[in-house]
Scaffold this motif. Structure first.
Motif, PDB file in Angstrom:
ATOM      1  N   VAL A 160     -25.504  -6.752  12.923  1.00 45.51           N
ATOM      2  CA  VAL A 160     -25.558  -5.708  11.893  1.00 45.51           C
ATOM      3  C   VAL A 160     -25.215  -4.404  12.601  1.00 45.51           C
ATOM      4  CG1 VAL A 160     -26.936  -4.513  10.153  1.00 45.51           C
ATOM      5  CG2 VAL A 160     -27.365  -6.939  10.627  1.00 45.51           C
ATOM      6  N   ILE A 161     -24.167  -3.739  12.129  1.00 49.69           N
ATOM      7  CA  ILE A 161     -23.736  -2.481  12.740  1.00 49.69           C
ATOM      8  C   ILE A 161     -24.065  -1.324  11.802  1.00 49.69           C
ATOM      9  CG2 ILE A 161     -21.944  -3.572  14.134  1.00 49.69           C
ATOM     10  CD1 ILE A 161     -19.871  -2.561  12.102  1.00 49.69           C
ATOM     11  N   THR A 188     -20.999   1.951  15.181  1.00 45.32           N
ATOM     12  CA  THR A 188     -20.031   1.242  14.352  1.00 45.32           C
ATOM     13  C   THR A 188     -18.838   0.764  15.170  1.00 45.32           C
ATOM     14  OG1 THR A 188     -19.005   3.353  13.743  1.00 45.32           O
ATOM     15  CG2 THR A 188     -20.659   2.444  12.230  1.00 45.32           C
ATOM     16  N   GLN A 189     -18.624   1.365  16.319  1.00 43.24           N
ATOM     17  CA  GLN A 189     -17.582   0.939  17.248  1.00 43.24           C
ATOM     18  C   GLN A 189     -18.261   0.489  18.535  1.00 43.24           C
ATOM     19  OE1 GLN A 189     -14.273   0.928  16.447  1.00 43.24           O
ATOM     20  NE2 GLN A 189     -14.898   1.615  14.421  1.00 43.24           N
ATOM     21  N   ARG A 236     -15.577  -7.043  19.451  1.00 41.03           N
ATOM     22  CA  ARG A 236     -14.655  -6.867  18.331  1.00 41.03           C
ATOM     23  C   ARG A 236     -15.299  -7.403  17.053  1.00 41.03           C
ATOM     24  NH1 ARG A 236     -10.072 -10.085  16.281  1.00 41.03           N
ATOM     25  NH2 ARG A 236     -10.716 -11.706  17.711  1.00 41.03           N
ATOM     26  N   VAL A 237     -15.269  -6.599  16.000  1.00 44.91           N
ATOM     27  CA  VAL A 237     -15.744  -7.048  14.693  1.00 44.91           C
ATOM     28  C   VAL A 237     -14.617  -7.877  14.083  1.00 44.91           C
ATOM     29  CG1 VAL A 237     -16.454  -6.343  12.382  1.00 44.91           C
ATOM     30  CG2 VAL A 237     -17.243  -5.046  14.375  1.00 44.91           C
ATOM     31  N   VAL A 289     -21.963  -8.216   9.907  1.00 48.60           N
ATOM     32  CA  VAL A 289     -20.633  -8.537  10.420  1.00 48.60           C
ATOM     33  C   VAL A 289     -20.690  -9.773  11.311  1.00 48.60           C
ATOM     34  CG1 VAL A 289     -19.841  -6.133  10.385  1.00 48.60           C
ATOM     35  CG2 VAL A 289     -20.899  -7.046  12.445  1.00 48.60           C
ATOM     36  N   ILE A 290     -19.501 -10.281  11.606  1.00 52.96           N
ATOM     37  CA  ILE A 290     -19.345 -11.293  12.642  1.00 52.96           C
ATOM     38  C   ILE A 290     -18.601 -10.621  13.781  1.00 52.96           C
ATOM     39  CG2 ILE A 290     -18.293 -13.498  13.253  1.00 52.96           C
ATOM     40  CD1 ILE A 290     -18.761 -14.368  10.363  1.00 52.96           C
ATOM     41  N   VAL A 291     -19.163 -10.724  14.974  1.00 55.28           N
ATOM     42  CA  VAL A 291     -18.555 -10.101  16.153  1.00 55.28           C
ATOM     43  C   VAL A 291     -18.287 -11.158  17.221  1.00 55.28           C
ATOM     44  CG1 VAL A 291     -19.667  -7.862  15.761  1.00 55.28           C
ATOM     45  CG2 VAL A 291     -20.789  -9.540  17.218  1.00 55.28           C
TER      46      VAL A 291
END
Length: 154
Positions: A122-123, A52-53, A58-59, A148-150
């Motif tokens: 996808v995290i 998740t991190q 960066r998310v 998410v968008i990273v």
């Protein structure tokens, strides 16, 4: 029932009357013009991770939870040989291959779901296996995560 022209989800009457797109696709900037089926390369480019991190990434936006479900049946011969393996011990290559196929399919479907909502990653991906013994010998695999968008940190 009317379906979204971009992702195929069911539409409410208001969506159908105004735009033929669901609220998720509207907020993601999808249009009818770009609603064609995604190209395999676009789907393959979506990053999946159990983390998740992410170091160096960066998310920038969390979109929504996405899931993919795959139910795989074992044929009678696989079941027979798996039963023999239970008695005499050892690994069942047929069962292992079915589980691998289920995992690959579920993860690809998860990428397609993420693409449909405009994500590039996808995290927190989680895989849950369930044996459906009431339906014969079937394995249900549910893959889930946060779309998410990273972007890379500079």
């Amino acid at each position: 029932m009317a379906l979204c022209k971009s992702c195929g989800k069911s539409l409410t009457l208001l969506n159908k009357a105004t735009q033929d797109l669901c609220n998720t696709c509207v907020s993601s900037g999808h249009t009818k013009a770009n609603s064609a089926a995604p190209r395999k390369a676009e789907v393959d480019a979506i990053m999946l991770t159990t983390e998740t991190q992410l170091d160096g990434i960066r998310v920038t936006r969390r979109i929504e939870i996405v899931t993919a479900e795959c139910a795989f049946g074992m044929n009678i011969f696989k079941d027979l040989f798996a039963g023999v393996r239970d008695i005499v011990g050892g690994r069942s290559e047929a069962v292992q291959q079915t589980l691998r196929d289920a995992r690959r399919t579920a993860l690809y479907e998860l990428k397609k779901e993420a693409h449909a909502v405009g994500a590039n990653a996808v995290i927190g991906v989680d895989l849950d296996y369930v044996e459906l013994s009431a339906a014969g010998s079937m394995v249900l695999l549910v893959a889930s995560g946060t779309a998410v968008i990273v972007e890379e940190k500079l």
